[in-house]
Design a protein around this motif. Structure first.
Motif: not given
Ligand SMILES: Nc1ncnc2c1ncn2[C@@H]1O[C@H](COP(=O)(O)OP(=O)(O)O)[C@@H](O)[C@H]1O
Ligand SMILES: [Ca+2]
Length: 500
Positions: A58, A131, A399
């Motif tokens: 993300s 990742t 959420y």
């Molecule tokens: N404030 C937030 N509220 C809800 N979700 C969040 C928030 N900040 C980050 N995320 C979510 O946390 C997740 C982080 O995943 P990420 O590390 O990018 O992906 P991956 O580890 O699968 O490669 C994503 O789904 C992102 O949308």
């Protein structure tokens, strides 16, 4: 004569003044030179630094770590001093504009240059680990993922830091390094204490890692990582579920609900009154759901929320396959998982979601948690928006789904019970450092966790050589260039290498 006398008479005072002025001049000169020298040659730095970029599905984040210079390679504690969130989406979203991926890192790289003393720039290692977003892009379009890496590497090579490579982490590494981070920060490794398991929820994948006394890898070698750290041996069970991060899990649920290609969908995981047009081709543009794309469908469908927690749970549960297990026990999808053991730290999206929902107190009775979610999901969308005007709409809308998904994953997926659920602590940071795989990754690559205890007698070197495991994109990935072999000499060893 009189003149001479006068001069003679005046001379003692004159000499004093001359000496005084000369003294001042010398002091001023010394001060000037000192300032000049100090400005050009910085004072010796007390700290060393390391930088890791987490290229998640993300978004990308940069973490700066520091440790005392003289305790290098020893037990000197490494702490996070700074972090930076890259604007825009994760690098895997730049498949059709690879250069944009490199450019996106610019602001955070500038911040890193300012945060790390310039005298240390050249010796500061810089790593980028990608990742599940890049794992998926690599599956979907390997040449696009290559192009993204090329752009990212070019950008990082042009930084003043010692760039040590960009690569895709295997799911095992992602899980294991998260476990290392949590236990390192909690100081459980030097003491040989009981360790904490790690639960990491991302957008595209999710990881579970814990030490199990009942697991030696015989049943499922791919799930074993062995370590020797500070003189202690660990058998770590770890698994990464690709497509079970919360964004891909939502896609999977929506895919199951739209298999027949409807023009509208009433979805219990969205608030009542929530309504949005969703594009079929966008929803199915992921290897996690591509195969279930309806043969014939309209261009889009209307997603309408009904806000019903219990029906949402039923819908979420359908993305898990509990029908087959070729091992003594499984979590879901036929994946081996030994009995849960010990306490757990849950971070990343576990934290973001449960913190927003005020559900981080895992000692609350399971029924209370469900009641709160039930009430939350039933709240009309208009009320939600009114109550949370500054929350990102995408997060706000999801959420209810995310909370339900987390509860289902933990209880039905991983088999946490009302009792063992209390063993989970929802964490964001430990002693100021973010919980996540990045710190463990850097500690491993810079050999900062010794295999033996520091005061142990000088035994034969026990550092274990690591080959990349025969699994995951890290082993058979797009191009060897992106998979430098930074793990040589690392203490981390996938089990199958040890046994081969
Ligand atoms: N404030 C937030 N509220 C809800 N979700 C969040 C928030 N900040 C980050 N995320 C979510 O946390 C997740 C982080 O995943 P990420 O590390 O990018 O992906 P991956 O580890 O699968 O490669 C994503 O789904 C992102 O949308
Ligand atoms: Ca992540």
């Amino acid at each position: 004569m009189s003149e001479q006398r006068e001069m003679k008479e005046a001379s003692p005072g004159y000499r004093t003044v001359t000496i005084f002025v000369a003294g001042i001049a010398v002091i001023a000169l010394v001060a000037l030179v000192t300032v000049g020298v100090l400005q050009n040659k910085p004072l010796p730095q007390k700290y060393k630094y390391g930088i890791v970029m987490d290229a998640g599905s993300s978004h990308t984040a940069l973490y700066i770590y520091q440790w005392p210079a003289e305790k290098d390679n020893n037990t000197g504690r490494v702490t996070q001093t700074d972090s930076c969130r890259v604007d825009g989406p994760g690098i895997s979203s730049y498949a059709s504009n690879p250069r944009g991926a490199g450019e996106s890192l610019g602001d955070c790289m500038l911040k890193a240059r300012q945060a790390v003393p310039s005298s240390r720039h050249g010796e500061t290692p810089l790593y980028l680990g990608a990742t599940a977003g890049m794992r998926l892009l690599n599956i979907e379009n390997a040449s696009a993922s290559d192009a993204v890496f090329q752009a990212v590497e070019a950008a990082l090579h042009s930084s003043p830091f010692s760039f040590r490579g960009a690569r895709i982490l295997s799911g095992q590494e992602e899980g294991a390094f998260g476990w290392v981070t949590v236990n390192y920060l909690d100081d459980r490794l030097t003491q040989g204490q009981e360790t904490t398991g790690a639960l990491d929820l991302g957008g595209a994948s999710t990881q579970i890692s814990f030490v199990s006394a009942r697991f030696d890898g015989t049943e499922s070698p791919h799930n074993l990582m062995t370590f020797r750290l500070y003189g202690n041996d660990y058998n770590l069970y770890t698994h990464s579920y690709l497509c079970y991060g919360k964004d891909q899990a939502l896609r999977k649920m929506l895919a199951l609900q739209t298999a027949s290609g409807p023009t509208s969908l009433s979805d219990p995981c969205f608030h009542p009154g929530y309504i949005r047009t969703r594009d079929y081709s966008e929803l199915y543009a992921s290897p996690c759901v591509a195969r279930s794309k309806p043969q014939a469908s309209p261009r889009n469908f209307t997603l309408k929320g009904t806000g019903d927690f219990d029906s949402c749970r039923t819908a979420v549960k359908k993305i898990f396959d509990f029908s087959k297990c070729n091992f003594s026990r499984c979590s879901f999808n036929g994946v081996f998982q030994p009995e849960l053991q010990g306490s757990f730290g849950a971070f990343s999206a576990y934290y973001f979601v449960l913190d927003f929902l005020n559900l981080t107190d895992t000692s609350a009775p399971m029924e209370t948690i469900k009641d709160k979610l039930r009430e939350y999901c039933a709240t009309p969308w208009a009320d939600m928006q009114r109550q949370h005007p500054s929350t990102k709409v995408k997060y706000l809308a999801e959420y209810c789904f995310s909370g339900t998904y987390i509860l289902t994953l933990l209880t039905e997926g991983y088999n946490f019970t009302a009792d063992t659920f209390k063993e989970i602590t929802i964490i964001r940071k430990i002693k100021g450092s973010d919980a996540g795989w990045t710190l463990g990754y850097m500690l491993n690559l810079t050999n900062m966790i010794p295999a033996e205890a520091p005061d142990a007698p000088p035994a034969a070197p026990r550092r274990l050589r690591v080959h990349h495991g025969a699994h995951g994109p890290a082993a058979g990935g797009p191009s060897p260039l992106h998979h430098l072999h930074p793990q040589q000499d690392s203490v981390l060893q996938p089990a199958q290498d040890r046994m081969s």
